[in-house]
Design a protein around this motif. Structure first.
Motif, short mmCIF file in Angstrom:
data_model
loop_
_atom_site.label_atom_id
_atom_site.label_comp_id
_atom_site.label_asym_id
_atom_site.label_seq_id
_atom_site.Cartn_x
_atom_site.Cartn_y
_atom_site.Cartn_z
N TRP A 290 19.99 114.82 -34.48
CA TRP A 290 21.31 114.29 -34.75
C TRP A 290 21.24 112.99 -35.55
O TRP A 290 20.33 112.19 -35.40
N SER A 293 26.54 110.17 -33.23
CA SER A 293 27.06 110.83 -32.02
C SER A 293 27.93 112.02 -32.39
O SER A 293 28.35 112.18 -33.55
N CYS A 294 28.19 112.87 -31.39
CA CYS A 294 29.04 114.05 -31.61
C CYS A 294 29.64 114.47 -30.26
O CYS A 294 28.93 114.59 -29.27
N LYS A 297 28.35 117.98 -28.96
CA LYS A 297 26.89 118.09 -29.06
C LYS A 297 26.35 119.24 -28.20
O LYS A 297 25.50 120.01 -28.65
N GLU A 301 24.26 122.49 -29.69
CA GLU A 301 22.88 122.73 -29.28
C GLU A 301 22.73 124.08 -28.58
O GLU A 301 21.74 124.79 -28.76
#
Length: 342
Positions: A290, A293-294, A297, A301
């Protein structure tokens, strides 16, 4: 110097310069040069100092006016490929034909600059000398067991696998994998030594090549129905001795809502314990790197992991078919290993 598009075929090369307004100068401006008019092609590396150039160059000596064509690229592969094709043709190969379509997974496409996403991925690979830069998780483990015909060749399975991994034609395992996904608009390069590693060569690696194409996506909320995908493959190991042989890839989707990540995956081939090198263990791993941030996430993934597992199973099956190797799960692997143990 003038920017433009270079197209190669087994008949010759065509150079189409762009106008100052940024568009093509039209069909009349194509410089069509038959290979029979090419006397020599020399590849030149970037040079430093006064009057030097940071670009890779192919110097094409002609038997007719204008006598010379110099073509420069930001990466070494196009210049090298131009020289390779000229050598093949000049040694007596067939010189009839037409420009190959860029959509073929088995055909290298020469362009002046890498497709979007490729420079970032190549930078990542060069900085790490071909090693992955994120922790990976195993998603699929299996074995490859040679048939009697393959064993009779006298070549160790690891060396046979490396030979197959180096294929770039439409019948290669990686081409069949992406063809099965319905991709189009493919741009691809041949394998070449990784420039950041001193002493890298075709025999021992590390080697790199890249693909760029459009691929359809499964229907999902707030997601497009297709995306461009850029991939850089890295091959580590010479296939001799005890291995391991590692095929890794870093990839980036360019048209999805979340873009601040790249997927890193690897296929690790090594002799199975107790088989005297006649059977191979294959471990397929994946991780997500990454950049920031996300908030989704976990979803990204999870999807990356499931897609990598599905792709790994298909890829190893294609590879097994091409090599006439049996592909088995862990239970089958134990039995095969016991049967092959001395």
């Amino acid at each position: 110097w003038r920017p433009g598009a270079l197209m190669l075929s087994n008949a010759g090369l065509s150079f189409d310069p762009y106008s100052s307004e940024g568009g093509s100068c039209g069909a009349a401006s194509f410089r069509n040069i038959a290979w029979s008019d090419v006397e020599k092609v020399e590849e030149r590396q970037p040079t430093s100092g006064l009057g030097g150039s940071a670009l890779y160059e192919a110097d094409v000596k002609l038997r007719r006016t204008p006598g010379r064509l110099r073509v420069q690229f930001s990466v070494p592969a196009p210049a090298r490929r131009l020289q390779q094709i000229w050598r093949v043709v000049s040694e007596g190969s067939d010189t009839t034909g037409s420009v190959a379509p860029a959509s073929s997974l088995g055909q290298s496409t020469i362009t002046q600059a890498e497709p979007e996403g490729i420079p970032e991925l190549l930078s990542e690979v060069n900085e790490s000398a071909g090693e992955l830069t994120v922790s990976t998780e195993s998603v699929y483990q299996t074995t490859l067991v040679p048939s009697q015909a393959s064993s009779a060749s006298g070549i160790k399975p690891l060396a046979l696998v490396r030979k197959e991994l180096l294929k770039t034609g439409a019948d290669s395992a990686v081409a069949r994998l992406w063809q099965s996904r319905g991709v189009w608009g493919v741009q691809a390069t041949d394998w070449e030594p990784l420039s950041s590693v001193v002493g890298a060569d075709e025999a021992s690696g590390p080697l790199v090549r890249h693909l760029h194409f459009w691929m359809p996506l499964k229907k999902m909320p707030m997601a497009p129905d297709k995306t461009r995908l850029s991939i850089v493959y890295i091959l580590l190991g010479d296939g001799q001795g005890g291995g391991p042989l590692v095929l890794s890839q870093v990839s980036k989707s360019l048209d999805v809502p979340v873009k601040n990540f790249m997927v890193q995956a690897t296929h690790i081939f090594r002799p199975e314990a107790g088989s005297d090198g006649e059977a191979l263990e294959v471990d397929n791993k994946v991780g997500v790197k990454w950049d920031g941030s996300c908030w989704v996430k976990g979803i990204v993934e999870s999807q990356s992991k499931s897609q990598a597992e599905e792709a790994a199973k298909d890829y190893i099956n294609f590879l097994g078919e091409d090599l006439a190797f049996g592909v088995g799960g862990r239970a089958a692997a134990s039995a095969a290993g016991a049967a092959l143990a001395p």
